[in-house]
Design an enzyme around this catalytic site. Structure first.
Site, PDB file in Angstrom:
ATOM      1  N   GLU A 149       0.817  -1.217   0.000  1.00 14.16           N
ATOM      2  CA  GLU A 149       0.000   0.000   0.000  1.00 14.16           C
ATOM      3  C   GLU A 149       0.846   1.259   0.000  1.00 14.16           C
ATOM      4  O   GLU A 149       0.517   2.252  -0.652  1.00 14.16           O
ATOM      5  CB  GLU A 149      -0.921   0.027   1.226  1.00 14.16           C
ATOM      6  N   HIS A 208     -11.725  -5.641   8.380  1.00 17.93           N
ATOM      7  CA  HIS A 208     -12.459  -5.419   7.133  1.00 17.93           C
ATOM      8  C   HIS A 208     -13.638  -4.501   7.396  1.00 17.93           C
ATOM      9  O   HIS A 208     -14.596  -4.501   6.654  1.00 17.93           O
ATOM     10  CB  HIS A 208     -12.950  -6.755   6.555  1.00 17.93           C
TER      11      HIS A 208
END
Lengths: 367, 432
Positions: free
Chosen positions: A102, A172
């Site tokens: 990322e 999540h």
């Protein structure tokens, strides 16, 4: 049609101004999640959130040959199908997968943007954005400032699905918007529905500032709306009053609004008239609209999924108290997630549910 | 012999010249430099280890770390690699892993467990091959595909199943779920949803073991740490940072890459400039080894050597296991992207079938013995499910526990008592 070219005639836009270039063709109000007054459409189709975002990305890539979409698994369509068809249509030089890093993805996007391209980076889940946090806050937010406006990474838009999904667990389901709202130089935008998402995303991509665009993943399939098929943009930094009322103002964003709307309907049965505002852009946020509403009602309630302490609701509360202290009839209420890591099995207890909001509405009104 | 091999390994080895790699038989093109446009990652084709090797060749194709083991390989064609007990232990562990994961899938589709569940079918040889050589005090750090690592390490199947169901009797009291298996007793340090997050944690655990031995003079503390992660993680910054630290400080850690060629939908070859991950070891000053991860005996041989190295204080090793997951990335993944021919190729190399064949061919045990193991495991897994079903859900009061060391970190409420003790606290908004 206001297809503002990146770097085109955007007069008078500084970081301090909240009202962006108003090139959108829409009058921004759609009074409820269903109807829309987005003008000049040839037609519209019933789409869910990921399809609307997909359309927005298609349009963005079509209208600017120097725009790119990249991230983890985007070529086959992405884990939420937001990028389906893009690689086939625009080629894998413009729509490509990145390795699993990322920090690298966002940093690379900053570089692309600094050289005048439009980079749309996808972070697979907002929970994974933290390795990139350094690049976003330290580089993207400060690029224009510290180069004295020689360079900027306004072409960068980072899209990430955020928020609870029912079974996501710790990693999540997080809502990290508050962390990014604390970095001047960034914009943070959160849509509530397909029609909003398409317009806002196109505005974000074309906005000359780096934007973090959080998409409520719960709504990817659940939220369905008539979305115009043409290219349209919705203004940033403008909140929208989606339900008018006189007794209390509720402010929220993203998926939480549908919960708040249910609470408003229930409160109506008890004779409490609620005004519901969708903030849409969290940074820089539309203080005027919220202030005007609070001046009307005298009460404010903010709700978000992120933990309450130092969530964005705190900023809204503090600003409104500064502006409307004498008008307020009750303390500003915040109905938010608990101050724990996002739980797995305890998710129903953690979430700011309709009942919690309803209780807070009642206790605020009866203060 | 061990002394000489120790000094051999002090410098980064030029390991695995082309002749020794299993893939080199049919792939001289591997040595050519990649073509100009590597926009999409590596242009090299991946040739998986060929199926046609006989069992004797398979053994000699292990790329081992030390000369000592290499020499042994050449003579070893007549000796068996394992005893009967070891063989049955390995078989049982792999069957446990497989049956457990299959039961997980069933339970998921019946709605008993939820969330994101990632199954390990096909990769059992790696877990069994490595973890069965560890002691209870050795630490294991895993990824979100951690059920089988925990089971191999010794965490009872009941606890793992309860954790998956979210019950209070789970190994993390129901708070972790599928992706976060921890066990203090068996030294399983998690369970990480985030790729690469566990590797620095493992590095720290390895440091503490070395510290105890060398600074605190606990001479018998030779605990090693195993860090498991995937091919996608090998492109992540945290991985490289830890390779550097581990080699720099000669930590007793083994980095085990479970290269199953796919990171959800992204092929390893298209995401990596040089897909041979084992090469990253010598770049940082530690040996890098490639092994066929579908063969538990080969994995075990390499593991023995790597763990031995770490225990002797010779430092870290990077082991790349070429393996494959038979199911999709998670139970929510439709698994449409992988080539059926590739799947079939690896399905034919199922590690359990391979070990069974080895055991039977070498008369280490009979079909009866193996069937008995299957039966035993089936009963164990069924028992685990029953136990999990009957266990209670965590009470609501558990919601605020374990946020801080002292749940009273939530302060004192308006009525003067500790907030966390007020049942109404969790109904409202729990402020710090």
């Amino acid at each position: 049609m206001g297809l503002s070219r990146f770097g085109g005639l955007v007069k008078g836009l500084g970081v301090a101004r909240r009202r962006p270039f108003a090139t959108s063709t829409s009058s921004s109000s759609s009074t409820a999640a269903g109807g829309g007054t987005i003008v000049r459409g040839t037609g519209s189709k019933s789409l869910n959130l990921y399809s609307a975002i997909n359309q927005a990305l298609h349009i963005a890539l079509e209208t600017d040959p120097r725009s790119y979409v990249f991230g983890e698994d985007v070529s086959f369509g992405g884990v939420f199908r937001c990028t389906t068809g893009l690689a086939d249509r625009f080629g894998n030089q413009r729509v490509f997968n990145t390795p699993l890093c990322e920090q690298g993805i966002v940093g690379f996007g900053i570089g692309l943007a600094a050289m005048g391209n439009r980079a749309v980076a996808e972070i697979q889940f907002a929970d994974y954005i933290f390795p990139a946090f350094d690049q976003i806050v330290n580089e993207a937010a400060k690029f224009r400032y510290r180069s004295g406006n020689q360079f900027n990474c306004g072409g960068l838009t980072i899209r990430a699905p955020y928020g609870a999904v029912g079974h996501g667990g710790h990693y999540h389901s997080q809502s990290p918007e508050a962390f990014f709202c604390h970095a001047p130089g960034l914009k943070v935008v959160i849509p509530r529905s397909p029609l909003q998402a398409k317009g806002l995303l196109l505005s974000c991509i074309r906005d000359p500032n780096p934007v973090v665009f959080f998409e409520p993943k719960w709504l990817y399939r659940l939220s369905v709306e008539e979305v115009p098929e043409h290219d349209y943009m919705l203004p940033l930094s403008e909140a929208e009053v989606i339900r008018e009322g006189t007794d209390i103002t509720l402010v929220g964003w993203g998926a939480q609004l549908s919960i708040m709307e249910q609470a408003c309907k229930e409160a109506e049965k008890d004779g409490i008239s609620c005004e519901l505002i969708d903030l849409r852009t969290l940074l820089p946020w539309d203080k005027d609209t919220v202030e005007a509403s609070v001046r009307k009602t005298g009460r404010l309630l903010i709700s978000h999924e992120a933990p309450v302490t130092a969530g964005f609701g705190a900023e809204i509360s503090a600003s409104i108290v500064e502006r409307c202290f004498l008008r307020l009839e009750a303390p500003v209420a915040r109905v938010c997630g608990l101050d724990t890591p996002f739980p797995l099995i305890f998710e129903p207890f953690y979430m700011p549910t309709k009942n919690k909001i309803l209780d807070a509405i009642k206790s605020t009104v009866n203060f | 012999m061990s002394v000489s091999s120790a000094t051999n390994l002090a410098q980064p080895l030029q390991l695995n010249n082309a002749a020794a790699t299993p893939r080199s038989n049919d792939m001289p093109s591997l040595l050519l430099p990649p073509k100009a446009s590597s926009f999409l990652g590596s242009t090299r084709k991946f040739r998986p280890t060929s199926l046609s090797h006989s069992s004797a060749h398979r053994r000699s194709a292990v790329v081992a770390v030390s000369e000592a083991v290499k020499k042994k390989k050449v003579q070893a064609s007549s000796n068996l690699l394992i005893t009967k007990e070891e063989g049955l232990e390995l078989y049982e562990d792999m069957v446990l892993g497989r049956s457990f994961e299959d039961m997980c899938a069933q339970m998921y589709y019946r709605g008993k467990m939820f969330g994101f569940v990632h199954l390990y079918n096909g990769q059992e040889a790696v877990s069994t091959g490595f973890i069965k050589l560890t002691k209870k005090e050795d630490s294991v750090v895993s990824t979100y595909r951690d059920h089988v690592h925990s089971l191999s390490k010794g965490v009872p199947a009941r606890e793992v199943m309860s954790e998956l169901f979210g019950k209070a009797t789970g190994c993390c009291r129901g708070q972790g779920g599928s992706m976060h298996m921890f066990s203090k007793e068996y030294n399983v340090l998690g369970g990480f949803a985030f790729i690469g997050e566990g590797i620095p944690v493992a590095t720290g655990a390895a440091f503490s073991s070395k510290y105890r031995r060398e600074v605190m003079k606990q001479a018998d503390c030779d605990h090693v740490t195993l860090a498991f992660f995937g091919d996608g993680t090998a492109n992540n910054g945290q991985f490289f940072e830890c390779l550097n630290m581990a080699a720099l400080w000669k930590l007793p850690i083994i980095f085990v890459v479970e290269n199953n060629l796919w990171a959800i939908g992204m092929s390893h070859l298209r995401a990596t400039s040089d897909p041979e991950i084992w090469k990253k070891g010598p770049a940082f000053g530690m040996p890098g080894v490639h092994v066929d991860g579908m063969d538990v005996l080969k994995v075990r041989e390499v593991a023995k050597e790597a763990i031995g190295r770490a225990r002797r204080g010779e430092g870290p090793t990077l082991v790349e296991c070429e393996t494959y997951r038979f199911r999709g990335h998670s139970l929510a993944d439709p698994d449409e992207l992988r080539d059926p021919a590739e799947k079939a190729h690896y399905a034919a190399r199922d590690p359990i079938t391979a070990l069974k064949k080895y055991i039977l061919e070498n008369n280490l045990a009979t079909e009866q013995d193996l069937k008995a193991i299957h039966k035993k495991i089936d009963e164990l897994v069924e028992d685990a499910v029953e136990f999990a079903d009957e266990s209670p859900l965590p009470p609501r009061s558990q919601l605020l526990e374990n946020v801080f060391a002292d749940p009273k970190g939530f302060g004192i409420g308006p009525d003067g008592s500790y907030r966390c003790e007020d049942p109404k606290f969790t109904q409202g908004t729990a402020h710090v």
